[in-house]
Design a protein around this motif. Sequence first.
Motif, PDB file in Angstrom:
ATOM      1  N   PHE A 272       3.162  16.590  15.589  1.00 34.57           N
ATOM      2  CA  PHE A 272       2.866  16.979  14.143  1.00 34.57           C
ATOM      3  C   PHE A 272       4.201  16.862  13.368  1.00 34.57           C
ATOM      4  O   PHE A 272       5.075  17.513  13.772  1.00 34.57           O
ATOM      5  N   LYS A 273       4.039  15.965  12.309  1.00 37.23           N
ATOM      6  CA  LYS A 273       5.259  15.916  11.643  1.00 37.23           C
ATOM      7  C   LYS A 273       5.355  16.607  10.320  1.00 37.23           C
ATOM      8  O   LYS A 273       4.298  16.604   9.572  1.00 37.23           O
ATOM      9  N   ASP A 274       6.420  17.175   9.821  1.00 42.49           N
ATOM     10  CA  ASP A 274       6.450  17.914   8.642  1.00 42.49           C
ATOM     11  C   ASP A 274       6.408  17.117   7.539  1.00 42.49           C
ATOM     12  O   ASP A 274       6.917  16.011   7.407  1.00 42.49           O
TER      13      ASP A 274
ATOM     14  N   MET B  98       8.551  13.146   4.821  1.00 44.93           N
ATOM     15  CA  MET B  98       8.400  11.956   4.482  1.00 44.93           C
ATOM     16  C   MET B  98       9.083  11.216   3.392  1.00 44.93           C
ATOM     17  O   MET B  98       9.384  11.845   2.511  1.00 44.93           O
ATOM     18  N   THR B  99       9.423  10.062   3.679  1.00 50.86           N
ATOM     19  CA  THR B  99      10.236   9.409   2.757  1.00 50.86           C
ATOM     20  C   THR B  99       9.272   9.012   1.815  1.00 50.86           C
ATOM     21  O   THR B  99       8.068   8.718   1.719  1.00 50.86           O
ATOM     22  N   LYS B 100       9.981   8.175   0.775  1.00 49.86           N
ATOM     23  CA  LYS B 100       9.199   7.573  -0.589  1.00 49.86           C
ATOM     24  C   LYS B 100       8.609   6.287  -0.091  1.00 49.86           C
ATOM     25  O   LYS B 100       7.972   5.617  -0.784  1.00 49.86           O
ATOM     26  N   SER B 101       8.891   5.793   1.272  1.00 51.68           N
ATOM     27  CA  SER B 101       8.336   4.599   1.613  1.00 51.68           C
ATOM     28  C   SER B 101       7.152   5.152   2.749  1.00 51.68           C
ATOM     29  O   SER B 101       6.086   4.223   3.277  1.00 51.68           O
ATOM     30  N   CYS B 102       6.818   6.238   2.526  1.00 46.91           N
ATOM     31  CA  CYS B 102       5.484   6.785   3.323  1.00 46.91           C
ATOM     32  C   CYS B 102       5.548   6.525   4.639  1.00 46.91           C
ATOM     33  O   CYS B 102       4.487   6.255   5.254  1.00 46.91           O
ATOM     34  N   ASP B 103       6.561   6.801   5.405  1.00 49.06           N
ATOM     35  CA  ASP B 103       6.811   6.462   7.091  1.00 49.06           C
ATOM     36  C   ASP B 103       5.823   7.077   7.671  1.00 49.06           C
ATOM     37  O   ASP B 103       5.127   6.474   8.385  1.00 49.06           O
TER      38      ASP B 103
ATOM     39  N   ALA C  36       2.559   5.907   9.803  1.00 43.57           N
ATOM     40  CA  ALA C  36       2.399   6.128  11.496  1.00 43.57           C
ATOM     41  C   ALA C  36       1.204   6.925  11.617  1.00 43.57           C
ATOM     42  O   ALA C  36       0.343   6.331  12.624  1.00 43.57           O
ATOM     43  N   THR C  37       0.613   7.874  10.907  1.00 45.64           N
ATOM     44  CA  THR C  37      -0.700   8.507  11.155  1.00 45.64           C
ATOM     45  C   THR C  37      -1.714   7.695  10.799  1.00 45.64           C
ATOM     46  O   THR C  37      -3.020   7.911  11.335  1.00 45.64           O
ATOM     47  N   CYS C  38      -1.854   6.376  10.099  1.00 43.23           N
ATOM     48  CA  CYS C  38      -2.788   5.601   9.687  1.00 43.23           C
ATOM     49  C   CYS C  38      -2.656   4.233  10.501  1.00 43.23           C
ATOM     50  O   CYS C  38      -3.661   3.538  10.402  1.00 43.23           O
ATOM     51  N   ALA C  39      -1.697   4.170  11.463  1.00 42.57           N
ATOM     52  CA  ALA C  39      -1.381   3.018  12.359  1.00 42.57           C
ATOM     53  C   ALA C  39      -2.696   2.671  13.339  1.00 42.57           C
ATOM     54  O   ALA C  39      -2.514   3.101  14.581  1.00 42.57           O
ATOM     55  N   ILE C  40      -3.969   2.128  12.977  1.00 42.31           N
ATOM     56  CA  ILE C  40      -4.805   1.763  13.826  1.00 42.31           C
ATOM     57  C   ILE C  40      -4.424   0.784  14.790  1.00 42.31           C
ATOM     58  O   ILE C  40      -3.994  -0.235  14.256  1.00 42.31           O
ATOM     59  N   PRO C  41      -4.404   0.742  15.954  1.00 33.99           N
ATOM     60  CA  PRO C  41      -3.889  -0.103  17.039  1.00 33.99           C
ATOM     61  C   PRO C  41      -4.924  -1.420  16.896  1.00 33.99           C
ATOM     62  O   PRO C  41      -5.742  -1.589  16.514  1.00 33.99           O
TER      63      PRO C  41
ATOM     64  N   ALA D  40       0.734  -1.298   0.007  1.00 37.29           N
ATOM     65  CA  ALA D  40       0.034   0.038   0.010  1.00 37.29           C
ATOM     66  C   ALA D  40       0.756   1.277   0.085  1.00 37.29           C
ATOM     67  O   ALA D  40       0.587   2.299  -0.888  1.00 37.29           O
ATOM     68  N   TYR D  41       2.060   1.336   0.625  1.00 34.80           N
ATOM     69  CA  TYR D  41       2.650   2.598   0.800  1.00 34.80           C
ATOM     70  C   TYR D  41       4.082   2.484   0.237  1.00 34.80           C
ATOM     71  O   TYR D  41       4.794   3.672   0.318  1.00 34.80           O
ATOM     72  N   ASN D  42       4.418   1.514  -0.700  1.00 35.46           N
ATOM     73  CA  ASN D  42       5.611   1.609  -1.372  1.00 35.46           C
ATOM     74  C   ASN D  42       5.325   1.131  -2.769  1.00 35.46           C
ATOM     75  O   ASN D  42       5.514   1.914  -3.874  1.00 35.46           O
ATOM     76  N   ILE D  43       4.714  -0.068  -3.115  1.00 38.77           N
ATOM     77  CA  ILE D  43       4.559  -0.396  -4.546  1.00 38.77           C
ATOM     78  C   ILE D  43       3.387   0.064  -5.085  1.00 38.77           C
ATOM     79  O   ILE D  43       3.674   0.597  -6.399  1.00 38.77           O
ATOM     80  N   VAL D  44       2.488   0.671  -4.594  1.00 37.29           N
ATOM     81  CA  VAL D  44       1.257   1.159  -5.185  1.00 37.29           C
ATOM     82  C   VAL D  44       1.758   2.559  -5.668  1.00 37.29           C
ATOM     83  O   VAL D  44       1.757   3.039  -6.756  1.00 37.29           O
ATOM     84  N   PRO D  45       2.350   3.249  -4.686  1.00 40.13           N
ATOM     85  CA  PRO D  45       2.596   4.718  -5.150  1.00 40.13           C
ATOM     86  C   PRO D  45       3.858   4.737  -6.086  1.00 40.13           C
ATOM     87  O   PRO D  45       4.255   5.604  -6.888  1.00 40.13           O
ATOM     88  N   ASN D  46       4.910   3.980  -5.790  1.00 49.60           N
ATOM     89  CA  ASN D  46       6.128   4.140  -6.418  1.00 49.60           C
ATOM     90  C   ASN D  46       6.320   3.150  -7.965  1.00 49.60           C
ATOM     91  O   ASN D  46       7.142   3.217  -8.389  1.00 49.60           O
ATOM     92  N   GLU D  47       5.287   1.970  -7.847  1.00 48.38           N
ATOM     93  CA  GLU D  47       5.332   1.280  -8.901  1.00 48.38           C
ATOM     94  C   GLU D  47       4.087   1.003 -10.001  1.00 48.38           C
ATOM     95  O   GLU D  47       4.212   1.018 -11.110  1.00 48.38           O
ATOM     96  N   LEU D  48       3.108   1.072  -9.091  1.00 47.52           N
ATOM     97  CA  LEU D  48       1.784   0.599  -9.761  1.00 47.52           C
ATOM     98  C   LEU D  48       0.930   1.932 -10.230  1.00 47.52           C
ATOM     99  O   LEU D  48       0.371   2.105 -11.123  1.00 47.52           O
ATOM    100  N   GLU D  49       0.881   2.851  -9.246  1.00 49.77           N
ATOM    101  CA  GLU D  49       0.073   4.024  -9.678  1.00 49.77           C
ATOM    102  C   GLU D  49       1.033   5.359  -9.087  1.00 49.77           C
ATOM    103  O   GLU D  49       0.941   5.727  -8.108  1.00 49.77           O
ATOM    104  N   ILE D  50       1.850   5.639 -10.140  1.00 54.33           N
ATOM    105  CA  ILE D  50       2.996   6.536  -9.780  1.00 54.33           C
ATOM    106  C   ILE D  50       2.448   7.676  -9.062  1.00 54.33           C
ATOM    107  O   ILE D  50       1.760   8.602  -9.705  1.00 54.33           O
ATOM    108  N   PHE D  51       3.033   8.245  -7.903  1.00 58.59           N
ATOM    109  CA  PHE D  51       2.871   9.256  -7.558  1.00 58.59           C
ATOM    110  C   PHE D  51       3.913  10.316  -7.717  1.00 58.59           C
ATOM    111  O   PHE D  51       5.031  10.177  -7.794  1.00 58.59           O
ATOM    112  N   ASP D  52       3.450  11.743  -7.724  1.00 54.28           N
ATOM    113  CA  ASP D  52       4.257  12.672  -8.235  1.00 54.28           C
ATOM    114  C   ASP D  52       5.031  13.291  -7.128  1.00 54.28           C
ATOM    115  O   ASP D  52       4.351  14.218  -6.434  1.00 54.28           O
TER     116      ASP D  52
END
Length: 284
Positions: free
Chosen positions: A127-129, A133-138, A142-147, A90-102
Amino acid sequence: MGKIGNCSLILEGGTFRTVYTAGVLDALMEEEIFMPYIAAISAGAINAVSYMSNQPERTLNVLTKYRNDPRYMGMRNFWKEKSIFGLDFAYNIVPNELEIFDWDTYYHYPGEVEFGVTNAYTGKVEFKDAFQMTKSCDILQATCAIPVLFPEIKIGNAPYYDGGLADPIPINRAIEKGFHKHLIVLTREPGYIKEASKTSDITMRLFKKRYPRLAAALNNRVDRYNETLKQISEIEQHGNAFIFKPDNALKSFESKVDQMKANYEMGYEQATKRMGELKGFLEV
């Protein structure tokens, strides 16, 4: 579009409810309305990145295309990544390979953007700048990490979880940053009041020993959310908030593609119909 003055953009989370948010933001992009400050939480941040990269319909396309793909979301991901969501997919292959993020447009967004995350040690929001954010969408992870559904996400030496646990609608962050007017996109219907759930109670008990302050934040979440809604309503009554919210209740884990598209269209049509009113509010 002229320069927008002292107004923030606040984006609530809500997992797949935020496809509604995508519709609102796509209408803003069409009008070349780019806000000078964005504070986004959880899945609200997922919508913010497509807005920052100026890629209309990207969020809609990704969610409707991959929502029911087991690589994106499914129990088998727990074996590999301790997550219901496939983190690498979801956070690496999709944006960086399948549905290219600008990424280039994203990193050159003409404003300040922050994503809220909850520090597991302190139970407080940080609050993170977004530009760090790295290209692995770190930071997005984190902000989506539902316990329970997500593992903790480490940034530096600290473990983080969903920003909505500590600050579900980050209006106070925008106020702290000096903004007096606010464009707010909520994902709950009019009249919604948050109530305690058995799931939240179980999650709180699971985390009480390891992360007691995170458990305390979970315990206070319902009151904090409802207090924030009241605060936002008061700001709106004083003419300093412009609010979008869905007409009816949306499902957080909506799986029907047609319904997701309808939720998107609801947001897009609301924003389109109110665009003149919004431009007056923004003074552009």
